[in-house]
Design an enzyme around this catalytic site. Sequence first.
Site: not given
Length: 445
Positions: A124, A164, A235-241
């Site tokens: 990471k 990330d 959240g409202f990013g890469n994963v959330a959408w």
Amino acid sequence: MNVDKILNELEKKHPGEVEYLQAVREVLESIEEVYNENPQFNSAGIVERIIEPDRVLTFKIPWVDDEGTVHVNLGYRVQFNNAIGPYKGGLRFHPSVNLSILKFLGFEQIFKNSLTTLSMGGGKGGSDFNPKGKSDGEIMRFCQAFMLELWKHIGPDTDVPAGDIGVGGREIGYMFGMYKKLASEHTGVLTGKGINWGGSLIRPEATGFGTVYFAKEMLAAKGETFTGKLVAISGFGNVAWGAAQKVTELGGKVVTISGPDGYVYDPNGISGEKIDYMLELRASNEDIVKPYSFEFEGSEFHEGKRPWEVKVDIALPCATQNELGAEDAENLVKNGCICVCEGANMPSTPEAIEIFHKNKLLFAPGKAANAGGVATSGLEMTQNSMKLNWNRDEVDEKLHSIMINIHEACVMHGTAPDGYIDYVKGANIAGFLKVANAMLDMGVI
Ligand code: NDP
Ligand code: 2IT
């Protein structure tokens, strides 16, 4: 193995690295029994070797903003373990980034990547750079400055970074451009690349899709489905959408999204054009979800609050570590939530997990449930090596079957005598065994 003794010694060596120590404790407590049943692990010092990264690279990143002012940020790459494949894991750009957070993420990544069944070790990296409010030119210059140092330490068979928090397709593009120029090669050194220059279809939505595929399996084991279920997402990013899109496709209704400033409750469901709007908000590099509540009638903004107070059937934390504490867990249980499936890395605190377990909720840890992102990165690496591209359905099918396999591995190693599935234990044991056995085969190095 004596978990407390190992943790005390680790804390003396790395005082104050709370997230890292939290992640190590959880894994060691889960694997203790299996470890002690296999004395060959102890003889080879597997635990002592697996909890320390192979190496930690830190460097400064000088860059110039639009006004001509010079800034210096810190850059890191933690190369944790490459027993089963090249180091693999994302890059995070966020002001909160420090060594403890990157070591926890790198450590988790070892077991997550092992669970995918693909050949990827754990790593990471990132920077304390804050992308908020920066112009496109500033983002580009920062990404180039970051890669100017990192490129010496990575390679398609050595270490393959990806995105990330704060790092999406645009940032990967700028970093790849710089790597390509410096190394004079066009290889799969990063994943999450653009579709025209080596990227894989489905990678942008893969983490969210994978999380929902995993939750679907958990529900199925209880004879349940997503149909008609109310779902809280943070959240409202890469994963959330990606998660919001897949939940909607499977017949569930997403009623929340959140940012660090608060959450939006939308009883009419967050789907279709509302998901596009959420992506626009994200692309604006602003710190707010509030505008959503002005845009869509019937939705409310709850300032400074977390979405876990809303009455839902399923919760998908998709923002950041330790965003769901004991009080939130109590609220979810009280409101009849049946399933918590982590899209983010370590979003639930140990106290919250204890409450979920005590109340026999279906609970899946991030290292199992969000492995779809890195799994699809692995599929991108395979396509790069073969120099061909799979179509959308092929990638989605492979992603789906990987998530089903991870669920099976958790069930195999985590089912208690009373039938309750401890997905934390299952994921940690299954992920650990493969890496530990590979380390045994290779001797003490
Ligand atoms: P993004 O940067 O795209 O989105 C994260 C969002 O969550 C941001 O909008 C961020 O806002 C918000 N956020 C941060 N802190 C909080 C908070 N305390 N409460 C509510 N919202 C918050 O990142 P990703 O979607 O990529 O990552 C989200 C999580 O998923 C992380 O834990 C990441 O490690 C994990 N993950 C990501 C994968 C990927 O492929 N991208 C794969 C697997 C896991 P702000 O920036 O304003 O703080
Ligand atoms: O936490 C994660 O698994 C990621 N951020 C994705 C890592 C990757 O290499 O795709």
